[in-house]
Design a protein around this motif. Structure first.
Motif, PDB file in Angstrom:
ATOM      1  N   GLY A   1       1.461  -0.375  -8.837  1.00  0.00           N
ATOM      2  CA  GLY A   1       0.671   0.836  -8.975  1.00  0.00           C
ATOM      3  C   GLY A   1       0.297   1.068 -10.427  1.00  0.00           C
TER       4      GLY A   1
ATOM      5  N   VAL B   1      -2.908  -1.765  -8.734  1.00  0.00           N
ATOM      6  CA  VAL B   1      -3.433  -1.176  -7.505  1.00  0.00           C
ATOM      7  C   VAL B   1      -3.541   0.329  -7.721  1.00  0.00           C
ATOM      8  CG1 VAL B   1      -3.164  -0.929  -5.019  1.00  0.00           C
ATOM      9  CG2 VAL B   1      -2.248  -2.956  -6.168  1.00  0.00           C
ATOM     10  N   ARG B   2      -4.731   0.869  -7.477  1.00  0.00           N
ATOM     11  CA  ARG B   2      -4.940   2.306  -7.646  1.00  0.00           C
ATOM     12  C   ARG B   2      -4.748   3.046  -6.337  1.00  0.00           C
ATOM     13  NH1 ARG B   2      -6.851   3.903 -12.403  1.00  0.00           N
ATOM     14  NH2 ARG B   2      -7.513   2.261 -13.851  1.00  0.00           N
ATOM     15  N   HIS B   3      -4.503   4.359  -6.456  1.00  0.00           N
ATOM     16  CA  HIS B   3      -4.356   5.189  -5.272  1.00  0.00           C
ATOM     17  C   HIS B   3      -5.704   5.475  -4.653  1.00  0.00           C
ATOM     18  CE1 HIS B   3      -0.428   6.893  -7.153  1.00  0.00           C
ATOM     19  NE2 HIS B   3      -0.268   5.707  -6.648  1.00  0.00           N
TER      20      HIS B   3
ATOM     21  N   GLU C   1       0.812  -1.213   0.000  1.00  0.00           N
ATOM     22  CA  GLU C   1       0.000   0.000   0.000  1.00  0.00           C
ATOM     23  C   GLU C   1       0.848   1.266   0.000  1.00  0.00           C
ATOM     24  OE1 GLU C   1      -4.231  -1.068   2.078  1.00  0.00           O
ATOM     25  OE2 GLU C   1      -2.580  -0.529   3.408  1.00  0.00           O
TER      26      GLU C   1
ATOM     27  N   ARG D   1      -1.680   3.534  -1.888  1.00  0.00           N
ATOM     28  CA  ARG D   1      -2.493   2.716  -2.766  1.00  0.00           C
ATOM     29  C   ARG D   1      -3.565   2.009  -1.941  1.00  0.00           C
ATOM     30  NH1 ARG D   1       2.984   0.286  -5.417  1.00  0.00           N
ATOM     31  NH2 ARG D   1       3.488   2.040  -6.759  1.00  0.00           N
ATOM     32  N   GLU D   2      -4.590   1.577  -2.627  1.00  0.00           N
ATOM     33  CA  GLU D   2      -5.705   0.932  -1.937  1.00  0.00           C
ATOM     34  C   GLU D   2      -5.813  -0.526  -2.339  1.00  0.00           C
ATOM     35  OE1 GLU D   2     -10.462   1.581  -1.091  1.00  0.00           O
ATOM     36  OE2 GLU D   2      -9.550   2.483  -2.873  1.00  0.00           O
TER      37      GLU D   2
END
Length: 294
Positions: free
Chosen positions: A283, A253-255, A131, A262-263
């Motif tokens: 990311g 993985v997106r912010h 993350e 990241r979430e």
């Protein structure tokens, strides 16, 4: 200096599997390997043992043994790989996140601690590192097979909002290219998508999504054979099935909105629990260390 493959070790069986995988990854890409172990004495501000005390000497010896054994293990397994091993002060997550700055990839052992730990947000170090780290994070679970697997396939999870040229797509193509294997791009259709496109009408929207996510030009430039599959059902099940006998499963993985972290969504955690191979969390938009906010 070449960006190293960086791996975190703590002497546990899961970290040794991660170490072996990282050594193979470094050899595959012709990269140096950086081995990192986090010392957590610094968190006990009033209980830090003096260096010349019995406790201090015992702690120093234990740290030295972990890092020395790890380095020797790599030299036996992959003598061609340049290795640097070190102990860094701090908590494991903080140490690994900072060690990932400037890394080609960060490899961490992953242990799922069960439903209770997940409810209490304890979890494993690996997901918390993923993350926050700016570089690709590869989590090697307990069921990860020793490489090579034979067909060297890389599986890419394609979501509904995967953009052409996204960082995790480029990463997956690069990994498949290095292995001389195929890339399998998988999109699991949601119930809403299935209702909109009945099976007898095919999946034109999903097919278009896959083609856009892994465009023909990128495939041609990489020289990788790409297989695109649309599957009905939950994404973790579809990805786990596709990843059987694969070398690596790659997920974007997106912010979080308005945040640098990241979430990791429930689907990511489910994939980590069920994947039969290591999982790379990348990311969607690459970030520089100066913007990581760690």
């Amino acid at each position: 200096m070449d960006e190293p493959v960086t791996v975190g070790v703590d002497g546990s069986p899961s970290s040794m599997r991660a170490l072996d995988w990282a050594a193979d990854e470094a050899a595959l890409h012709g990269r140096p390997l950086r081995i990192v172990h986090a010392s957590v004495w610094e968190r006990f501000e009033d209980a830090t043992p003096a260096e010349d005390s019995p406790e201090g000497r015992a702690e120093a010896a234990a740290l030295e043994e972990i890092i020395t054994d790890a380095e020797a293990r790599v030299r036996r397994r992959r003598p061609e790989v340049r290795v640097h091993a070190e102990v860094l002060p701090g908590e494991p997550v903080d140490v690994l996140v900072h060690a990932g700055e400037g890394a080609f990839a960060l490899v961490v052992g992953h242990r799922d601690h069960g439903a209770l730990a997940r409810r209490l947000s304890l979890g494993s170090v690996g997901p918390r590192v993923a993350e926050r780290a700016w570089c690709p994070v590869i989590l090697v679970g307990g069921s990860a097979p020793e490489r090579p697997t034979g067909d060297r396939r890389v599986v890419l999870g394609v979501g509904e909002a995967t953009d052409a040229g996204a960082a995790h797509v480029a990463f997956a193509l690069r990994e498949a290219q290095a292995r001389g294997g195929d890339l399998v791009a998988v999109h699991a259709r949601s119930r809403q998508e299935t209702r909109q496109e009945p099976p007898d009408n095919g999946s034109p929207a999903a097919d278009a999504l896959l083609s856009a996510a892994v465009p023909a030009r990128a495939v041609l430039e990489s020289g990788v054979t790409v297989h695109r599959h649309v599957v009905d059902g939950p994404a973790p099940h579809a990805l786990s099935h596709a990843a059987q006998h694969a070398d690596l499963l790659v997920l974007g993985v997106r912010h979080r909105h308005g945040m640098v972290h990241r979430e990791l969504r429930p689907a990511h955690h489910a994939a980590l629990r069920h994947s039969p191979c290591p999982v790379a969390l990348v990311g969607v938009v690459p970030r520089s260390p100066t913007k990581a906010g760690n």
